[in-house]
Design an enzyme around this catalytic site. Structure first.
Site, PDB file in Angstrom:
ATOM      1  N   THR A   1      29.629  42.177  50.937  1.00  0.00           N
ATOM      2  CA  THR A   1      28.268  41.740  50.643  1.00  0.00           C
ATOM      3  C   THR A   1      27.699  41.056  51.872  1.00  0.00           C
ATOM      4  O   THR A   1      28.277  40.084  52.365  1.00  0.00           O
ATOM      5  CB  THR A   1      28.249  40.771  49.448  1.00  0.00           C
ATOM      6  OG1 THR A   1      28.960  41.364  48.348  1.00  0.00           O
ATOM      7  CG2 THR A   1      26.829  40.481  49.014  1.00  0.00           C
TER       8      THR A   1
ATOM      9  N   LYS B   1      38.609  42.477  49.594  1.00  0.00           N
ATOM     10  CA  LYS B   1      37.667  42.473  48.470  1.00  0.00           C
ATOM     11  C   LYS B   1      37.754  43.822  47.762  1.00  0.00           C
ATOM     12  O   LYS B   1      36.931  44.715  47.969  1.00  0.00           O
ATOM     13  CB  LYS B   1      36.249  42.190  48.964  1.00  0.00           C
ATOM     14  CG  LYS B   1      36.064  40.784  49.499  1.00  0.00           C
ATOM     15  CD  LYS B   1      34.610  40.419  49.690  1.00  0.00           C
ATOM     16  CE  LYS B   1      33.941  40.082  48.369  1.00  0.00           C
ATOM     17  NZ  LYS B   1      32.591  39.508  48.549  1.00  0.00           N
TER      18      LYS B   1
ATOM     19  N   GLU C   1      40.610  28.995  46.175  1.00  0.00           N
ATOM     20  CA  GLU C   1      39.213  29.184  46.557  1.00  0.00           C
ATOM     21  C   GLU C   1      38.317  28.632  45.458  1.00  0.00           C
ATOM     22  O   GLU C   1      38.791  27.933  44.542  1.00  0.00           O
ATOM     23  CB  GLU C   1      38.937  30.681  46.776  1.00  0.00           C
ATOM     24  CG  GLU C   1      39.288  31.557  45.583  1.00  0.00           C
ATOM     25  CD  GLU C   1      39.361  33.048  45.919  1.00  0.00           C
ATOM     26  OE1 GLU C   1      39.310  33.408  47.115  1.00  0.00           O
ATOM     27  OE2 GLU C   1      39.480  33.850  44.975  1.00  0.00           O
TER      28      GLU C   1
END
Length: 275
Positions: free
Chosen positions: A28, A141, A174
């Protein structure tokens, strides 16, 4: 707006392995002044994802040009998402015969709340949803984001802006969709992501920046209690790009505040300058 293999449309083949198995990877990008920010780093991330998952490689120059074209014709500030699927295939897990990837791109508006949060900071909680450990998939990802969906579902029932996420041994990894940093004295800490989590592009850039400035950098396995005595805490991703944590409430219902922005202000200027 969506494109599939460069054609403006919203639909993919029902047999596509992204639909059937989440068989693919994505990235992204931030668009600023009609330009994709850190485009080459995002292309490199996609290459690494394809290599890790043994996906067929797209034409990288075509994809780079496609992203640039989308950015040039969209709002000045926005978001572009790129998905690479293994493509269409028969029933079952075997990837034999899947030689042509499906490239799905989309554009959307920039999440404007990030700008306010850069100034005000955020309230952080602790998610009860734990991340599984898998060194073969850690860092990239991939399209299997069910853990993050569950984390976000729980987050939306709380008062928090975001939540800390641990692995199934209780070690910090995270936040819901961002990487975690904290400072104690002159040392910068970030979780070890060798078995869980996503090694975000902005995380990589912050670590490079810290190394260039000879800051003491520690990649660690620590539990949430280590944050009790932190001087400041930040979250990073390619869109934010960096946001300070003003306050944390952990499971003991105690509130911990982080008024210092000494290092954050320096790193913020660096992150905003990246192109």
């Amino acid at each position: 707006m969506y494109w599939v293999n460069g054609q403006q449309q919203q639909y993919v083949d029902a047999s596509d392995r992204a639909v059937q198995f989440g068989d693919g990877c994505f990235t992204t990008l931030l668009v600023d002044n009609n330009k994709p920010i850190m485009l080459l780093a995002h292309i490199e991330r996609l290459k690494q994802g394809c290599e890790a998952l043994f996906l067929p490689m797209p034409n990288w120059q075509w994809l780079e040009n496609h992203i640039i074209d989308i950015a040039a014709n969209e709002p000045s500030k926005g978001v572009i998402k790129v998905i690479i699927s293994r493509g269409t295939g028969g029933r079952g897990y075997s990837s034999k015969g899947c030689i042509t990837p499906t490239i799905i791109t989309s554009s959307s508006l920039y999440p404007s709340h990030y700008i306010n949060q850069q100034q005000s900071g955020i309230l952080l909680g602790l998610s009860p949803i734990l991340l599984g450990k898998n060194p073969m998939l850690a860092g990239i990802k991939h399209l299997n984001r069910l853990e993050q969906i569950l984390i976000k579902h729980h987050l939306e029932t709380t008062k928090f802006d975001d939540v800390l996420v641990c692995d199934n041994e209780g070690y910090l990894i995270e936040a819901n969709a961002s990487n975690l940093f904290w400072r104690k004295g002159h040392s910068i800490f970030t979780p070890d992501l060798t078995a869980s989590g996503v090694n975000g592009i902005m995380r990589q850039r912050v670590l490079q920046f810290a190394k260039q400035h000879s800051w003491d950098i520690c990649v660690v396995k620590e539990k949430p209690q280590t944050l009790y005595c932190a001087d400041e805490i930040w979250l990073t991703n390619a869109l934010m790009p960096i946001i300070p944590v003003a306050q944390i409430e952990l499971s003991d219902n105690k509130c911990y505040q982080y008024p210092s922005r000494d290092y954050y202000d320096v790193v913020l200027q660096h992150c905003l300058s990246l192109k």
